[in-house]
Design a protein around this motif. Structure first.
Motif, PDB file in Angstrom:
ATOM      1  N   PHE A  57      43.519  21.191 -28.723  1.00 35.52           N
ATOM      2  CA  PHE A  57      44.969  21.850 -29.409  1.00 35.52           C
ATOM      3  C   PHE A  57      45.122  21.293 -30.751  1.00 35.52           C
ATOM      4  N   ALA A  60      43.408  23.069 -33.204  1.00 36.46           N
ATOM      5  CA  ALA A  60      44.226  24.291 -33.442  1.00 36.46           C
ATOM      6  C   ALA A  60      45.414  24.117 -34.096  1.00 36.46           C
ATOM      7  N   TYR A  62      48.046  22.206 -33.002  1.00 38.50           N
ATOM      8  CA  TYR A  62      49.176  21.822 -32.231  1.00 38.50           C
ATOM      9  C   TYR A  62      49.071  20.410 -31.690  1.00 38.50           C
ATOM     10  N   SER A 103      43.152  30.165 -20.194  1.00 37.31           N
ATOM     11  CA  SER A 103      42.383  29.704 -21.388  1.00 37.31           C
ATOM     12  C   SER A 103      40.976  29.882 -20.962  1.00 37.31           C
ATOM     13  N   HIS A 224      54.245  34.294 -25.869  1.00 32.24           N
ATOM     14  CA  HIS A 224      53.957  32.909 -26.469  1.00 32.24           C
ATOM     15  C   HIS A 224      52.816  32.484 -25.621  1.00 32.24           C
ATOM     16  N   THR A 227      49.665  33.804 -26.901  1.00 30.20           N
ATOM     17  CA  THR A 227      49.541  33.054 -28.361  1.00 30.20           C
ATOM     18  C   THR A 227      48.996  32.086 -28.334  1.00 30.20           C
ATOM     19  N   LEU A 228      49.467  31.090 -27.267  1.00 30.96           N
ATOM     20  CA  LEU A 228      48.731  29.651 -27.218  1.00 30.96           C
ATOM     21  C   LEU A 228      47.416  29.795 -26.323  1.00 30.96           C
ATOM     22  N   ASP A 230      45.159  32.139 -26.957  1.00 38.03           N
ATOM     23  CA  ASP A 230      44.392  32.641 -28.142  1.00 38.03           C
ATOM     24  C   ASP A 230      44.043  31.397 -29.117  1.00 38.03           C
ATOM     25  N   SER A 231      45.027  30.570 -29.401  1.00 33.71           N
ATOM     26  CA  SER A 231      44.991  29.376 -30.359  1.00 33.71           C
ATOM     27  C   SER A 231      44.216  28.217 -29.764  1.00 33.71           C
ATOM     28  N   SER A 233      41.876  28.580 -27.357  1.00 32.13           N
ATOM     29  CA  SER A 233      40.438  29.192 -27.673  1.00 32.13           C
ATOM     30  C   SER A 233      39.917  28.799 -28.982  1.00 32.13           C
ATOM     31  N   GLY A 234      40.390  29.072 -29.851  1.00 30.08           N
ATOM     32  CA  GLY A 234      40.356  28.997 -31.492  1.00 30.08           C
ATOM     33  C   GLY A 234      39.939  27.254 -31.642  1.00 30.08           C
ATOM     34  N   GLY A 235      40.647  26.422 -31.063  1.00 29.41           N
ATOM     35  CA  GLY A 235      40.486  25.092 -31.255  1.00 29.41           C
ATOM     36  C   GLY A 235      39.304  24.646 -30.197  1.00 29.41           C
TER      37      GLY A 235
END
Length: 254
Positions: A57, A60, A62, A103, A224, A227-228, A230-231, A233-235
């Motif tokens: 996180f 990403a 957060y 996730s 939401h 969105t979390l 996806d975020s 996954s990026g992190g």
């Protein structure tokens, strides 16, 4: 120390900063349980799984906040309490797929059968071989899909405990024949629980694992939550999950 791991340690340090940039980051609030060495208020960064989730996180953008509850309460609050965005860690299961935006895999859990060392059992080729035994399980936990399906159909008898610690204690005293437990959790509890002191010599786990489960975050099934997920996954792409886990557990046992 590899460059990747130094970056992860830096991210973890940043997550502990009070004030400045860290406090300005958007917050993700997740419910969890006391499940060492994966999740625990007594361990560095909250345990290996919490530390890994926090690092992903942070990568990403957060800041993670975690609250610990009994498992059933963690699941309920993660899904229904407006203060929380989800809960973790979760295994793949029909209920999780239905109720959550899951996730990507953030670790794994070797699910094993544990027994007394003085007990002998034939090889377990599948969950159908377990139907002759009453198996100790923990209330509210997913085990494996096939095993839980047999329980739901009444094919598999179970003895329900309130915690892994209680389950191990029942096994050591011969009140159940076999239990299902994560191998790392079993090792941690036998080494650290005052209640189980001296019982390590009595207990063993069967190999291979009944199943190696992935560990996931269950985000609320809304925009939401998506969105979390996806975020996160990026992190997570910036974290070598297996190497992170290995290094954390190795340092913990030194």
């Amino acid at each position: 120390m590899t460059r990747r791991f130094r970056v992860l340690l830096l991210l973890l340090c940043l997550c502990q900063v009070r004030g400045g940039l860290a406090d300005s980051l958007p917050v993700v609030r997740l419910a969890t349980l006391e499940w060492p060495p994966y999740n625990s208020e007594t361990l560095p960064q909250g345990g290996v799984n919490t530390a890994l989730v926090r690092a992903a996180f942070a990568a990403a953008g957060y800041r993670l906040e975690v609250e610990t509850f009994p498992w059933s309460a963690a699941v309920y609050k993660g899904l229904h309490d407006a203060r929380f965005d989800g809960y973790f860690p979760e295994y793949l299961s029909p209920a999780a797929r239905r109720d959550c935006y899951l996730s990507e895999r953030a670790g794994e859990s070797p699910v094993v059968l544990a027994k007394r060392k003085d007990s002998q059992y034939p090889p377990v080729r599948g969950v159908s071989d377990l139907a002759r035994y009453r198996i100790g399980v923990v209330q509210g936990y997913n085990n494996t899909e096939a095993f839980d399906a047999n329980v739901a159909r009444g094919v598999q008898k179970v003895d329900v405990a309130l915690s892994d610690e209680q389950n191990l204690d029942k096994l050591a005293h011969g009140r159940v024949a076999l239990i299902i437990i994560d191998r790392n959790v079993m090792a941690w509890l036998l080494a650290n629980s005052p209640r189980l002191r001296g019982q390590e010599a009595l207990l063993d786990s069967l190999r291979p694992p009944l199943q190696v489960q992935g560990l996931y975050i269950c985000f609320k099934r809304d925009a939401h939550g998506q969105t979390l997920a996806d975020s996160f996954s990026g992190g997570l792409r910036h974290v070598d999950v297996d190497d992170f886990t290995r290094r954390y557990l190795s340092a913990l046992h030194k």
